[in-house]
Design an enzyme around this catalytic site. Structure first.
Site, short mmCIF file in Angstrom:
data_model
loop_
_atom_site.label_atom_id
_atom_site.label_comp_id
_atom_site.label_asym_id
_atom_site.label_seq_id
_atom_site.Cartn_x
_atom_site.Cartn_y
_atom_site.Cartn_z
N GLU A 59 0.81 -1.22 0.00
CA GLU A 59 0.00 0.00 0.00
C GLU A 59 0.85 1.28 0.00
O GLU A 59 0.62 2.16 -0.85
CB GLU A 59 -0.96 0.00 1.20
CG GLU A 59 -2.00 -1.11 1.16
CD GLU A 59 -1.57 -2.35 1.92
OE1 GLU A 59 -2.43 -3.04 2.46
OE2 GLU A 59 -0.34 -2.62 1.97
N CYS A 91 -1.10 0.14 7.53
CA CYS A 91 -1.40 0.50 6.14
C CYS A 91 -2.79 1.11 6.01
O CYS A 91 -3.03 1.95 5.14
CB CYS A 91 -1.27 -0.72 5.24
SG CYS A 91 0.44 -1.28 5.03
#
Length: 264
Positions: A59, A91
């Protein structure tokens, strides 16, 4: 975005995640695509895959690439974004801070530190979330990680070359080719994406197999960057040739030996 487009983009994310299968340590190889409409067309403005060794996660890699274009965009992630502080921030929070509007994920992370918490963080921040998009396909590529987290045991793939009448060879005839070049290439791809190869002592004694990945394209892309560990069937380890025995006690395999012995 419509459901069909979401599925197509998730399928692309799943394919991208395969780039680092078996190269990310104990972390799964996760893929992320950041997509937004530009001039009426869905456009990938950022893409990421879990780095070799397991960090950074997919991510943040994709978000750095997307930059300001991530704000208001959709993130396609093969596995639920993490929700815990480890070597890196969660994330899920990184996606929130980047201004992501929608998050589509393939599978929920069964890690006890996550297990739906990442999706809950996103929803609480007002982000549209949908889980399970192409879930079966996403889960298939995450099998090793999911099996370890959910059942605390290795994910085993059985490979058999069997003739139409159910035989694996002919006594006294040595090695007989049952498969062809395509099947052998598929086997080498399996070797590239698995951490270990298990064979019996009879195979080791009679065939003396190399048990290496020999795919030129995989070598060029770095997929087969090392020879995989080799492990013998524990019940017959005393019968294995001497050259294989040192590999029986490789540290990554010790818990496998204990686990399988306890089931015999």
């Amino acid at each position: 975005m419509n459901k069909e487009l979401d599925k197509r983009l998730m399928a692309a994310t799943i394919r991208y995640a395969r780039r680092h299968i078996a190269l990310t340590g104990t972390n799964p190889s996760v893929g992320t695509l950041i997509v937004r409409f530009i001039n009426g067309c869905p456009t990938i403005v950022g893409h990421g895959v879990t780095a070799r060794g397991g960090r950074p996660h997919a991510e943040p890699v994709a978000l750095v690439q997307a930059g300001d274009l991530a704000r208001g965009a959709t993130a396609y992630v093969t596995l639920e974004p993490c929700a815990h502080h480890g070597a890196t921030p969660p994330c899920a929070q990184t996606l929130i801070d980047a201004g992501i509007k929608r998050v589509m994920t393939g599978w929920v992370d069964p890690d006890s530190r996550v297990d739906g918490r990442g999706l809950a963080m996103l929803r609480e921040a007002g982000i549209e979330v949908e889980a399970g998009i192409l879930g079966k396909k996403a889960r298939a590529d995450l099998g090793g990680y999911l099996n370890r987290k959910q059942k605390n045991r290795p994910y085993v793939t059985v490979k058999l070359a069997v003739s139409v009448d159910g035989h694996i060879g002919q006594e006294g005839m040595g090695q007989i080719a049952i498969t062809g070049p395509l099947a052998r290439s598929q086997v080498h791809m399996m070797r590239a994406t698995h951490d270990a190869i298990l064979i019996g002592s009879g195979t080791a004694t009679e065939d003396d197999p190399e048990l290496t990945c020999r795919l030129p394209t995989a070598l060029l892309t770095g997929l087969c960057w090392t020879v995989r560990p080799v492990w013998m069937f524990p019940a017959n380890w005393r019968r294995t040739p001497e050259q294989y025995r040192p590999q029986l006690l490789l540290a990554p395999m010790r818990h496998w030996i204990r686990s399988l012995n306890s089931r015999m």
